[in-house]
Design a protein around this motif. Sequence first.
Motif, mmCIF file in Angstrom:
data_model
loop_
_atom_site.group_PDB
_atom_site.id
_atom_site.type_symbol
_atom_site.label_atom_id
_atom_site.label_comp_id
_atom_site.label_asym_id
_atom_site.label_seq_id
_atom_site.Cartn_x
_atom_site.Cartn_y
_atom_site.Cartn_z
ATOM 1 N N GLU A 193 0.822 -1.203 0.000
ATOM 2 C CA GLU A 193 0.000 0.000 0.000
ATOM 3 C C GLU A 193 0.857 1.255 0.000
ATOM 4 O O GLU A 193 1.988 1.265 0.507
ATOM 5 C CB GLU A 193 -0.928 0.016 1.232
ATOM 6 N N PHE A 194 0.300 2.302 -0.550
ATOM 7 C CA PHE A 194 0.953 3.603 -0.606
ATOM 8 C C PHE A 194 1.020 4.210 0.785
ATOM 9 O O PHE A 194 0.039 4.191 1.532
ATOM 10 C CB PHE A 194 0.153 4.502 -1.552
ATOM 11 N N VAL A 195 2.164 4.759 1.129
ATOM 12 C CA VAL A 195 2.344 5.450 2.405
ATOM 13 C C VAL A 195 2.390 6.957 2.176
ATOM 14 O O VAL A 195 1.686 7.725 2.820
ATOM 15 C CB VAL A 195 3.633 4.987 3.113
ATOM 16 N N GLY A 196 3.232 7.380 1.257
ATOM 17 C CA GLY A 196 3.350 8.792 0.973
ATOM 18 C C GLY A 196 4.299 9.033 -0.185
ATOM 19 O O GLY A 196 5.046 8.143 -0.580
ATOM 20 N N GLY A 197 4.265 10.243 -0.729
ATOM 21 C CA GLY A 197 5.123 10.584 -1.845
ATOM 22 C C GLY A 197 5.501 12.047 -1.820
ATOM 23 O O GLY A 197 4.890 12.855 -1.108
ATOM 24 N N ILE A 198 6.529 12.377 -2.591
ATOM 25 C CA ILE A 198 7.017 13.753 -2.654
ATOM 26 C C ILE A 198 7.405 14.080 -4.086
ATOM 27 O O ILE A 198 7.965 13.245 -4.797
ATOM 28 C CB ILE A 198 8.200 13.954 -1.679
ATOM 29 N N MET A 199 7.079 15.291 -4.491
ATOM 30 C CA MET A 199 7.432 15.729 -5.835
ATOM 31 C C MET A 199 8.934 15.970 -5.941
ATOM 32 O O MET A 199 9.675 15.759 -5.006
ATOM 33 C CB MET A 199 6.631 16.987 -6.179
ATOM 34 N N ARG A 200 9.397 16.452 -7.067
ATOM 35 C CA ARG A 200 10.808 16.449 -7.409
ATOM 36 C C ARG A 200 11.684 17.381 -6.575
ATOM 37 O O ARG A 200 12.815 17.056 -6.256
ATOM 38 C CB ARG A 200 10.982 16.789 -8.885
ATOM 39 N N ARG A 201 11.170 18.545 -6.260
ATOM 40 C CA ARG A 201 11.976 19.497 -5.511
ATOM 41 C C ARG A 201 11.961 19.152 -4.023
ATOM 42 O O ARG A 201 11.027 18.563 -3.523
ATOM 43 C CB ARG A 201 11.442 20.908 -5.708
ATOM 44 N N SER A 202 13.019 19.585 -3.316
ATOM 45 C CA SER A 202 13.116 19.293 -1.886
ATOM 46 C C SER A 202 12.029 20.014 -1.090
ATOM 47 O O SER A 202 11.609 19.547 -0.037
ATOM 48 C CB SER A 202 14.487 19.700 -1.370
ATOM 49 N N ASP A 203 11.543 21.137 -1.594
ATOM 50 C CA ASP A 203 10.500 21.886 -0.887
ATOM 51 C C ASP A 203 9.143 21.694 -1.546
ATOM 52 O O ASP A 203 8.248 22.528 -1.401
ATOM 53 C CB ASP A 203 10.854 23.372 -0.859
ATOM 54 N N SER A 204 8.984 20.605 -2.242
ATOM 55 C CA SER A 204 7.781 20.420 -3.039
ATOM 56 C C SER A 204 6.688 19.709 -2.258
ATOM 57 O O SER A 204 6.867 19.301 -1.114
ATOM 58 C CB SER A 204 8.124 19.648 -4.307
ATOM 59 N N SER A 205 5.583 19.581 -2.913
ATOM 60 C CA SER A 205 4.388 19.060 -2.266
ATOM 61 C C SER A 205 4.509 17.576 -1.959
ATOM 62 O O SER A 205 5.298 16.853 -2.573
ATOM 63 C CB SER A 205 3.172 19.316 -3.146
ATOM 64 N N THR A 206 3.711 17.161 -1.000
ATOM 65 C CA THR A 206 3.696 15.778 -0.560
ATOM 66 C C THR A 206 2.262 15.271 -0.515
ATOM 67 O O THR A 206 1.307 16.044 -0.555
ATOM 68 C CB THR A 206 4.317 15.629 0.841
ATOM 69 N N ASP A 207 2.147 13.971 -0.417
ATOM 70 C CA ASP A 207 0.846 13.323 -0.289
ATOM 71 C C ASP A 207 1.013 12.148 0.641
ATOM 72 O O ASP A 207 2.046 11.458 0.590
ATOM 73 C CB ASP A 207 0.343 12.855 -1.658
ATOM 74 N N TYR A 208 0.014 11.914 1.494
ATOM 75 C CA TYR A 208 0.089 10.837 2.473
ATOM 76 C C TYR A 208 -1.200 10.037 2.505
ATOM 77 O O TYR A 208 -2.287 10.574 2.301
ATOM 78 C CB TYR A 208 0.342 11.403 3.878
#
Length: 126
Positions: free
Chosen positions: A46-61
């Motif tokens: 299952e998906f836990v979380g993700g982050i876009m390409r930049r270090s200060d970019s958006s996340t999803d959980y």
Amino acid sequence: QVQLVESGGGLVQAGDSLRLSCAASGGTFYTYIMAWFRQAPGKEREFVGGIMRRSDSSTDYADSVKGRFTISRDNARNTVYLRMNSLKPEDTAVYYCAAAENRLYISRSEGDYIYWGQGTQVTVSS
């Protein structure tokens, strides 16, 4: 060939914290969307979380970890992290990092990720 290597798993007690790391090599890390998945015994990954390409970019959980887990990345170190606080026994699983390229958003579907690590075990005792 892109390689992802997770580390930082272990046995902890409920309420403890843990930080997982995933080091990438062999590719252009800053171009990848990075994510963490987990698979508990007898369950689907299952998906836990993700982050876009930049270090200060958006996340999803995933809702199950929102407010307790934090994903971050250091593109200079080709590494993505998963900080896990207030761990619960139900967080026990093998945790995998994954990388996706040529995508415009963080996907929650494992089929959209083309590079995977070997996984690291996290066990939370009650």
